[in-house]
Structure formats: structure tokens, C-alpha cells
Design a protein around this motif. Structure first.
Motif, PDB file in Angstrom:
ATOM      1  N   UNK A  84      12.939 -26.719  31.599  1.00 50.61           N
ATOM      2  CA  UNK A  84      12.008 -26.650  30.458  1.00 50.61           C
ATOM      3  C   UNK A  84      11.550 -28.061  30.093  1.00 50.61           C
ATOM      4  N   UNK A  85      12.505 -28.986  30.020  1.00 48.45           N
ATOM      5  CA  UNK A  85      12.162 -30.378  29.661  1.00 48.45           C
ATOM      6  C   UNK A  85      11.202 -30.970  30.688  1.00 48.45           C
ATOM      7  N   UNK A  86      11.483 -30.730  31.956  1.00 49.63           N
ATOM      8  CA  UNK A  86      10.655 -31.258  33.032  1.00 49.63           C
ATOM      9  C   UNK A  86       9.223 -30.690  32.963  1.00 49.63           C
ATOM     10  N   UNK A  87       9.133 -29.395  32.641  1.00 56.79           N
ATOM     11  CA  UNK A  87       7.805 -28.763  32.550  1.00 56.79           C
ATOM     12  C   UNK A  87       7.020 -29.330  31.360  1.00 56.79           C
ATOM     13  N   UNK A  88       7.674 -29.438  30.203  1.00 56.27           N
ATOM     14  CA  UNK A  88       6.948 -29.949  29.027  1.00 56.27           C
ATOM     15  C   UNK A  88       6.641 -31.444  29.157  1.00 56.27           C
ATOM     16  N   UNK A  89       7.487 -32.174  29.887  1.00 59.87           N
ATOM     17  CA  UNK A  89       7.184 -33.573  30.173  1.00 59.87           C
ATOM     18  C   UNK A  89       5.864 -33.639  30.957  1.00 59.87           C
ATOM     19  N   UNK A  90       5.702 -32.730  31.910  1.00 60.21           N
ATOM     20  CA  UNK A  90       4.470 -32.691  32.698  1.00 60.21           C
ATOM     21  C   UNK A  90       3.277 -32.284  31.852  1.00 60.21           C
ATOM     22  N   UNK A  91       3.470 -31.265  31.021  1.00 60.45           N
ATOM     23  CA  UNK A  91       2.369 -30.779  30.174  1.00 60.45           C
ATOM     24  C   UNK A  91       1.851 -31.927  29.294  1.00 60.45           C
ATOM     25  N   UNK A  92       2.760 -32.772  28.815  1.00 62.06           N
ATOM     26  CA  UNK A  92       2.339 -33.857  27.919  1.00 62.06           C
ATOM     27  C   UNK A  92       1.500 -34.900  28.668  1.00 62.06           C
ATOM     28  N   UNK A  93       1.569 -34.900  29.986  1.00 60.09           N
ATOM     29  CA  UNK A  93       0.752 -35.867  30.748  1.00 60.09           C
ATOM     30  C   UNK A  93      -0.667 -35.364  31.001  1.00 60.09           C
ATOM     31  N   UNK A  94      -0.828 -34.034  31.054  1.00 61.48           N
ATOM     32  CA  UNK A  94      -2.147 -33.460  31.376  1.00 61.48           C
ATOM     33  C   UNK A  94      -2.953 -33.337  30.091  1.00 61.48           C
ATOM     34  N   UNK A  95      -4.202 -33.732  30.121  1.00 66.01           N
ATOM     35  CA  UNK A  95      -4.981 -33.510  28.903  1.00 66.01           C
ATOM     36  C   UNK A  95      -6.395 -33.021  29.176  1.00 66.01           C
ATOM     37  N   UNK A  96      -6.813 -32.133  28.280  1.00 70.85           N
ATOM     38  CA  UNK A  96      -8.224 -31.752  28.156  1.00 70.85           C
ATOM     39  C   UNK A  96      -8.422 -31.346  26.711  1.00 70.85           C
ATOM     40  N   UNK A  97      -9.666 -31.414  26.252  1.00 71.62           N
ATOM     41  CA  UNK A  97      -9.962 -31.177  24.838  1.00 71.62           C
ATOM     42  C   UNK A  97      -9.494 -29.781  24.418  1.00 71.62           C
ATOM     43  N   UNK A  98      -8.813 -29.741  23.259  1.00 73.25           N
ATOM     44  CA  UNK A  98      -8.375 -28.472  22.665  1.00 73.25           C
ATOM     45  C   UNK A  98      -7.450 -27.651  23.576  1.00 73.25           C
ATOM     46  N   UNK A  99      -6.636 -28.340  24.364  1.00 75.15           N
ATOM     47  CA  UNK A  99      -5.678 -27.614  25.218  1.00 75.15           C
ATOM     48  C   UNK A  99      -4.683 -26.880  24.323  1.00 75.15           C
TER      49      UNK A  99
END
Ligand code: AMP
Ligand code: GLY
Length: 428
Positions: free
Chosen positions: A400-415
């Protein structure tokens, strides 16, 4: 086994993860994806093919010497693409139109389950133009909550849980008046509401034999703590601790075996992925639904979890030689978090640039679902579910930590994404 030319049908995150796994196979000659997405273009050749025109698909298969067609989504299967191609001598992973009715018709699935003794919620099927009999039944009974299911494919929008008589009448009129459910509206299943925890099991079937993948748990509602409207699925993890070994044995013996036997008896041996949606309570499982394909986003965690050759698995299922296959998995837990466009599952804007892919680790994968390239070649959002960030860990918490760490790196408006993917599993 000889090397294969493969045609994969579909364009979502499920198909990206299938393409990713197939592209690693030592049996792959060439992979074509119709239509695919910007990420599958790096794994094979994306194609513009009219998939609903089965003759066009057949011509392509003959021209390119396709050895195996893998069908990702349910619609082509319900439309009978497997029947058509199989009759012309093309090998297909995915059931025929009757097998696909297990997903395409709630009442058919119930009928088969009743006939072959598969545990599921008690139900009644109502068939009439205006659902007058269903209305009368609701008027005369006081058994709430109750579940109303429009027959036919409805992209998850045909199921209503009614907690009172008033609500049941509202849902009935919604079913009657909804253009997307209108085809299904003359047939309605009313079924008992089941309490418990949901999990899904995928059986890869060759008509007679099957193997199962580790159980997964999806998160279908849009909001944290399972609130808000239903979606295609906002995140998943596997293995799911709710599915104990004993429970998995009982699902194999009491659900999958009788279903495969039943479909053989009906003259339609089931080849492909059988998605078994389960409700689990007091260590007992009952079937909520069947789908005739891999789950999305469950596929995005199961493909990386498999350590044996996925293309060989799908080929052996399609060709009826599964007993010759040795299915293996890693020891990791895999988690994926779906990043969606704000507004989904309602309407949402498109065309926002997506960035942040440069620092991914080897156990972090991004599977694209609703992405496209704009006129300048930039990767932009183009769908409700934009991508699934997938990661592994030695246990559920670290995954879970690894997945959310990745999510925090990806960005697009209003994700938008759920913050609680996997929490249900931690409670076990
Ligand atoms: P289905 O399309 O049949 O899977 O239904 C969509 C969702 O509705 C399921 O994932 C469950 O969360 C819920 N659901 C469907 N049938 C039942 C039932 N009989 N009891 C409780 N929940 C249900
Ligand atoms: N994840 C739910 C589905 O594929 O139907």
C-alpha cells in the motif's frame, strides 16, 4: 509450443496489463492490440480495427497469420466474436456467446447456478413488458434491503440496492426510464441482499480444466469507506486475506467445478477467464455475479503477480491443454490505486497533461486506461479512470505504501483517487 502472433482486443488498463505480461513471453512472435492505448503502442502494434465487424477481424487474422486472439472486454464476447472466429479456425481466449451470457444476462446466470447447485442469493426473475409483476411483488413483500438487477450488460449501472418499499419503486421507475437499461428492462431479477465482504476469484478455464489465480479484492464505490456511487473499480489488491485456503477450496469445488461441468452439459464448454464475484460471510462464500473476462483493475495486479508465462497460460486455455501448464506466482502482495478524472463516474473534463513517470522503481508499474496523446505528442487524460498505479511489497502494508508513494509522483489536474485502498485487507 510454437511462437505466436497475437491479437489482443481492448484499450483499457486491463488490456495494458495483459499486453505487458504477454510482451514478456518467450512464445511471442508479434503482438497487435486493437485499438490499444498510448502505452500498449510501446509493447506491440496498435491497430484501428472495427472489432464489432467480425469479418474485418477475421480478415486481419488471416492476413497477419494470427495464432491467438485474446478478448479483453465483455461486449465482443457477448456479441459472439469467439463463435465467429472459432468457426473459421482461429483460436480465441474468451468464451462463446452463451458462456458470455453468464455476465450478459443476470437471469441466465441465476438459471445456470440454480440448475447446477451453485450457492448464490435467492432470487425471482420477472419477465414482462412493463415490470408490472415485479411492481406487484414489491407491493406485497416486506424484505428490505432487496436487490434489483436489470438483465443485460449495464456497465455496473443495472444493480440497485433498495432499502425500503419507496426506494424500490423509485429504482423500478429508474430502470423503466433509463435509456441505457431499456433493452434490459423487460427482464428483472429481484434477489436477496447478502451481507458480508466481497472478493473475486479468477478461474482460467480450457472448457474442461481450470486453474485459479490468487483472490483479489476490488473497491467499487467512488468514495473512501465504500461510499458514493458504483464505478468500474477504484483499486484492488491480491492476495486477499479474506479468502482463506479452505474457502478457496470450497469455491473451486462448489462454484467453479459445477459451473464448468454445467456449461459442458449445456453444450458450451467455457474457455477463458471466469470472474467469480463472491460475498463471504462466516467463512462461507456465495456468488454475487459472474463476468466472462478478467476484472479491471484486478487484472492489473494479477498479471504482475504471475511468474510463469502468461501467454502460454492463455494459449493453453484456448487450445484445451491447461493440464500441461505449471502456473506460478511470486510471494508478494500487489496493490493498485486507480487515478481518475474528477467527476467520474459522472461527467469529467479531458485533455489534462499527465506527468511524473521518470522516477518509478522496478516494483512500481503504471497501467494506462483513459490516456491519449495530444497533437503535440503530450500524454493527456481522456477517460474517467485514467491509470492504475500498481506496486508490490513484502506484505499488504508495504505494498500500500509503495503504491501511494507512486501515486504521489504522478500528477494531472484534478486527479482523484481513493485514499483507503487495501485497508479492508489490513483488518484481517
Ligand atoms: P453485480 O453487477 O451483480 O456484481 O452487482 C454490483 C454490486 O452490487 C456488487 O459488487 C455488490 O456490491 C452489490 N450486490 C449485487 N448483488 C448483491 C446481493 N445479492 N447482495 C448484496 N450486494 C449485492
Ligand atoms: N472490477 C470489476 C469488474 O471488472 O467488473
Amino acid at each position: 509450443m510454437q511462437a505466436l502472433n497475437v491479437l489482443l482486443i481492448g484499450s483499457g488498463g486491463r488490456e495494458h496489463s495483459l499486453a505487458w505480461a504477454i510482451s514478456r513471453s518467450s512464445f511471442l512472435k508479434h503482438l497487435y492490440i486493437a485499438p490499444g492505448n498510448p502505452a500498449t503502442a510501446d509493447l506491440g502494434s496498435n491497430l484501428t480495427l472495427n472489432v464489432s465487424d467480425h469479418a474485418e477481424v477475421l480478415t486481419f487474422c488471416k492476413d497477419q497469420n494470427i495464432d491467438l486472439v485474446i478478448v479483453g472486454p465483455e461486449q465482443p464476447l457477448v456479441d459472439g466474436i469467439t463463435n465467429y472466429l472459432t468457426e473459421e479456425g482461429i483460436l480465441v481466449f474468451g468464451p462463446d456467446d452463451v458462456g458470455a451470457r453468464l455476465e450478459g444476462s443476470k437471469s441466465f446466470a441465476k438459471e445456470i447456478m440454480a440448475k447446477y447447485g451453485v450457492p448464490t442469493a435467492d432470487h425471482l426473475t420477472f419477465v414482462d413488458e412493463n415490470l408490472q409483476d415485479a411492481e406487484q411483488w414489491i407491493l406485497e413483500h416486506d424484505v428490505f434491503p432487496v436487490v434489483l438487477k436489470a438483465d443485460g450488460l449495464a456497465a455496473g449501472k443495472g444493480v440497485f440496492i433498495s432499502t425500503s418499499k419507496e426506494e424500490a419503486f423509485e429504482h423500478l421507475s429508474e430502470i423503466r426510464n433509463s435509456p441505457s437499461l431499456s433493452g434490459a428492462a423487460s427482464k428483472l431479477v429481484i434477489e436477496e441482499f447478502m451481507q458480508g465482504e466481497e472478493a473475486s476469484v479468477f478461474a482460467i478455464c480450457d472448457g474442461e480444466n481450470f486453474v485459479v489465480l490468487p483472490a483479489a479484492q476490488d473497491h467499487k464505490r467512488i468514495g473512501d469507506d465504500d461510499t458514493g456511487p458504483n464505478t468500474g473499480g477504484m483499486g484492488a489488491y491480491s492476495p486477499a486475506p479474506v479468502m482463506t485456503e479452505e474457502l478457496m477450496e470450497s469455491v473451486k469445488n462448489d462454484v467453479i467445478k459445477p459451473m464448468l461441468y454445467g456449461m459442458q452439459k449445456e453444450g458450451h464448454p467455457y474457455k477463458g477467464a471466469l470472474y467469480v464475484g463472491l460475498m463471504i460471510k462466516d467463512e462461507k462464500a456465495k456468488v454475487v455475479e459472474f463476468n466472462c473476462r478478467f476484472g479491471d483493475p484486478e487484472c492489473q495486479i494479477l498479471m504482475p503477480k504471475i511468474t510463469s508465462d502468461v501467454l502460454e497460460l492463455l494459449y493453453r486455455a484456448a487450445s484445451g491443454t491447461l493440464p500441461e501448464y505449471n502456473l506460478t506466482f511470486d510471494e508478494k502482495t500487489w496493490v493498485c490505486v486507480v487515478m481518475a478524472s474528477k467527476g467520474y463516474p459522472g461527467s469529467y473534463p479531458k485533455g489534462y497533461e499527465i506527468t511524473g513517470f521518470q522516477n518509478l522503481k522496478s516494483d512500481q508499474l503504471v497501467f494506462h486506461a483513459g490516456t491519449s496523446k495530444d497533437s503535440e505528442g503530450k500524454l493527456v487524460t481522456s477517460g474517467g479512470r485514467v491509470l492504475a498505479f500498481t506496486a508490490s511489497g513484502d506484505d499488504l502494508l508495504s505494498a500500500i505504501k509503495n503504491a501511494y508513494d507512486g501515486v504521489s509522483q504522478i500528477s494531472f489536474k484534478d486527479a482523484y483517487y481513493r485514499k483507503d485502498i487495501g485497508q479492508k485487507g489490513l483488518r484481517h
